[in-house]
Design a protein around this motif. Structure first.
Motif, PDB file in Angstrom:
ATOM      1  N   HIS A 189      50.164   3.513 -29.799  1.00  0.00           N
ATOM      2  CA  HIS A 189      49.913   4.331 -30.984  1.00  0.00           C
ATOM      3  C   HIS A 189      51.124   5.190 -31.357  1.00  0.00           C
ATOM      4  O   HIS A 189      51.129   5.820 -32.417  1.00  0.00           O
ATOM      5  N   ASP A 190      52.136   5.235 -30.488  1.00  0.00           N
ATOM      6  CA  ASP A 190      53.258   6.153 -30.689  1.00  0.00           C
ATOM      7  C   ASP A 190      54.325   5.636 -31.652  1.00  0.00           C
ATOM      8  O   ASP A 190      55.306   6.337 -31.908  1.00  0.00           O
ATOM      9  N   GLY A 191      54.173   4.435 -32.168  1.00  0.00           N
ATOM     10  CA  GLY A 191      55.150   3.899 -33.108  1.00  0.00           C
ATOM     11  C   GLY A 191      55.070   2.397 -33.171  1.00  0.00           C
ATOM     12  O   GLY A 191      54.176   1.786 -32.560  1.00  0.00           O
ATOM     13  N   PRO A 192      55.987   1.745 -33.894  1.00  0.00           N
ATOM     14  CA  PRO A 192      56.018   0.281 -33.920  1.00  0.00           C
ATOM     15  C   PRO A 192      56.193  -0.277 -32.509  1.00  0.00           C
ATOM     16  O   PRO A 192      57.062   0.193 -31.754  1.00  0.00           O
ATOM     17  N   VAL A 193      55.386  -1.258 -32.154  1.00  0.00           N
ATOM     18  CA  VAL A 193      55.433  -1.790 -30.796  1.00  0.00           C
ATOM     19  C   VAL A 193      56.806  -2.365 -30.482  1.00  0.00           C
ATOM     20  O   VAL A 193      57.314  -2.217 -29.359  1.00  0.00           O
ATOM     21  N   ALA A 194      57.448  -3.001 -31.467  1.00  0.00           N
ATOM     22  CA  ALA A 194      58.774  -3.575 -31.218  1.00  0.00           C
ATOM     23  C   ALA A 194      59.775  -2.500 -30.797  1.00  0.00           C
ATOM     24  O   ALA A 194      60.585  -2.711 -29.884  1.00  0.00           O
ATOM     25  N   GLU A 195      59.712  -1.340 -31.425  1.00  0.00           N
ATOM     26  CA  GLU A 195      60.631  -0.260 -31.070  1.00  0.00           C
ATOM     27  C   GLU A 195      60.300   0.325 -29.700  1.00  0.00           C
ATOM     28  O   GLU A 195      61.193   0.609 -28.896  1.00  0.00           O
ATOM     29  N   LEU A 196      59.019   0.489 -29.427  1.00  0.00           N
ATOM     30  CA  LEU A 196      58.606   1.025 -28.130  1.00  0.00           C
ATOM     31  C   LEU A 196      58.981   0.066 -27.002  1.00  0.00           C
ATOM     32  O   LEU A 196      59.441   0.500 -25.932  1.00  0.00           O
ATOM     33  N   LEU A 197      58.826  -1.221 -27.232  1.00  0.00           N
ATOM     34  CA  LEU A 197      59.175  -2.215 -26.221  1.00  0.00           C
ATOM     35  C   LEU A 197      60.686  -2.266 -26.012  1.00  0.00           C
ATOM     36  O   LEU A 197      61.155  -2.369 -24.867  1.00  0.00           O
ATOM     37  N   ALA A 198      61.439  -2.177 -27.092  1.00  0.00           N
ATOM     38  CA  ALA A 198      62.902  -2.183 -26.958  1.00  0.00           C
ATOM     39  C   ALA A 198      63.375  -0.993 -26.131  1.00  0.00           C
ATOM     40  O   ALA A 198      64.321  -1.108 -25.331  1.00  0.00           O
ATOM     41  N   GLY A 199      62.730   0.146 -26.290  1.00  0.00           N
ATOM     42  CA  GLY A 199      63.093   1.310 -25.490  1.00  0.00           C
ATOM     43  C   GLY A 199      62.708   1.174 -24.036  1.00  0.00           C
ATOM     44  O   GLY A 199      63.416   1.661 -23.140  1.00  0.00           O
ATOM     45  N   ALA A 200      61.579   0.502 -23.778  1.00  0.00           N
ATOM     46  CA  ALA A 200      61.097   0.353 -22.407  1.00  0.00           C
ATOM     47  C   ALA A 200      61.775  -0.795 -21.666  1.00  0.00           C
ATOM     48  O   ALA A 200      61.862  -0.780 -20.434  1.00  0.00           O
ATOM     49  N   ALA A 201      62.243  -1.801 -22.406  1.00  0.00           N
ATOM     50  CA  ALA A 201      62.904  -2.966 -21.796  1.00  0.00           C
ATOM     51  C   ALA A 201      64.180  -3.270 -22.579  1.00  0.00           C
ATOM     52  O   ALA A 201      64.257  -4.276 -23.295  1.00  0.00           O
ATOM     53  N   PRO A 202      65.198  -2.398 -22.472  1.00  0.00           N
ATOM     54  CA  PRO A 202      66.406  -2.547 -23.303  1.00  0.00           C
ATOM     55  C   PRO A 202      67.175  -3.834 -23.048  1.00  0.00           C
ATOM     56  O   PRO A 202      67.930  -4.289 -23.921  1.00  0.00           O
ATOM     57  N   GLU A 203      67.005  -4.438 -21.893  1.00  0.00           N
ATOM     58  CA  GLU A 203      67.715  -5.691 -21.588  1.00  0.00           C
ATOM     59  C   GLU A 203      66.839  -6.918 -21.849  1.00  0.00           C
ATOM     60  O   GLU A 203      67.198  -8.037 -21.462  1.00  0.00           O
ATOM     61  N   GLY A 204      65.709  -6.713 -22.521  1.00  0.00           N
ATOM     62  CA  GLY A 204      64.841  -7.832 -22.871  1.00  0.00           C
ATOM     63  C   GLY A 204      63.840  -8.160 -21.784  1.00  0.00           C
ATOM     64  O   GLY A 204      63.831  -7.566 -20.702  1.00  0.00           O
TER      65      GLY A 204
END
Length: 337
Positions: free
Chosen positions: A202-217
């Motif tokens: 709920h904190d934002g676009p999932v793509a952005e949240l995932l990129a922050g949590a897994a920056p290396e993919g």
């Protein structure tokens, strides 16, 4: 002498989110067990997301519930009367006969369970049952998990997702990332379950949240949610990423088809493999799964959490709460001691 039982029936097919008016609780008389049958008093029943699909009129992988029919689902019970030498009185059994307090069943349709000291009967509906086997098959067979993978799990605080993450960590994942629906679930995943990172979708676009949590993919994606989560995972995959598509709860109550991921061509450019699956097709893994996961449970290596509600009369409210994300871990209804 007939057996009196309370049973939930489907009263109407829902349009969108189900309501209590779509169900009714009835009292019925069932005959004593005939030759080859057993009477089972249910101790605990399961509510699961797939049950929402059984309320719809269309064809699905699980048989639909008919209007006026007693609903079915996983339950663990104790045999109180038996006319089958294969299933003795007193046996603990697993049956597809939930949503009632007593059932008269063909002995061939129940599975006798082992009595495991220190392990509650409800675990046979969760970590040692269908959700656990779903997590095991999806991660190891469908997604072909390998040591050193970075794994993303959607719906990570649920019965399946929380086990996927732990199985991955215990088998050498480089990182395990999960999404969940509340800050409390996020804290549980990172502080107790052992996820490397987690976020509230709920904190934002999932793509952005995932990129922050897994920056290396990510290398592996286990999907319980679908929709925006699937699109985000496709964007975050490294080359040759593998996905196990288990469910899409974000769309279960939709009245119109949801739009598909807009980045499907990345499946080509990244050479991805996304595989949908139904756990029933992987029953050959059950013995291996049961042996290894029972050991994990008894050793304390696995964190197991249940959301337990009391009483058959509360089964519908529990099911509706499950569909709204009201569970952490496996959601069950306790019916008897």
């Amino acid at each position: 002498m007939p057996i009196t039982t309370r049973e939930w029936q489907l009263a109407a097919r829902p349009h969108g989110e189900p309501t209590p008016d779509d169900f009714r609780l009835v009292e019925l008389e069932r005959p004593d067990p005939a030759e080859g049958q057993v009477a089972v008093r249910m101790l605990v029943m399961s509510v699961d997301p797939y049950m929402r699909g059984r309320m719809n009129p269309g064809k699905s992988y699980a048989a639909r519930w008919e209007i006026g029919e007693t609903m079915k689902g996983g339950a663990v019970g104790r045999v109180v009367a038996s006319r089958s030498p294969a299933v003795p009185e007193g046996a603990l059994v697993l049956a597809d006969a939930a949503w009632r307090d007593v059932a008269v069943l063909d002995a061939a349709h129940v599975r006798v369970l082992p009595e495991l000291p220190g392990i509650p009967p409800s675990y046979h509906l969760g970590v040692l049952g269908m959700p656990g086997l779903t997590a095991w098959a999806g991660l190891f067979r469908l997604a072909e998990f390998r040591e050193g993978d970075t794994v993303f799990v959607s719906g990570a605080a649920g019965a399946v997702g929380s086990l996927v993450g732990q199985f991955a960590k215990l088998n050498g994942a480089a990182a395990v990332v999960g999404s969940a629906g509340t800050p409390e679930k996020v804290r549980w995943l990172t502080e107790e379950v052992g996820f490397t990172r987690a976020f509230d979708y709920h904190d934002g676009p999932v793509a952005e949240l995932l990129a922050g949590a897994a920056p290396e993919g990510i290398d592996v994606f286990f999907d319980n949610v679908g929709g925006e989560h699937l699109e985000a995972a496709i964007g975050a995959f490294n080359e040759f990423g593998r996905g196990a598509l288990c469910g899409a709860i974000s769309g279960y109550n939709a009245t119109e088809p949801a739009p598909g991921p807009r980045n499907m061509f990345m499946m080509v450019t990244k050479k991805l493999s996304l595989r949908g699956f139904i756990v029933g097709d992987h029953a050959d893994l059950r013995d291996e799964f049961t042996t290894k996961v029972t050991r994990m449970v008894t050793s304390g290596d696995l964190v197991v959490r249940e959301t337990v509600r009391e009483g058959l009369e509360n089964a519908v409210d529990t099911f509706l709460d499950l569909l709204r994300g009201g569970n952490t871990g496996k959601m069950v209804v306790k019916l008897a001691d």
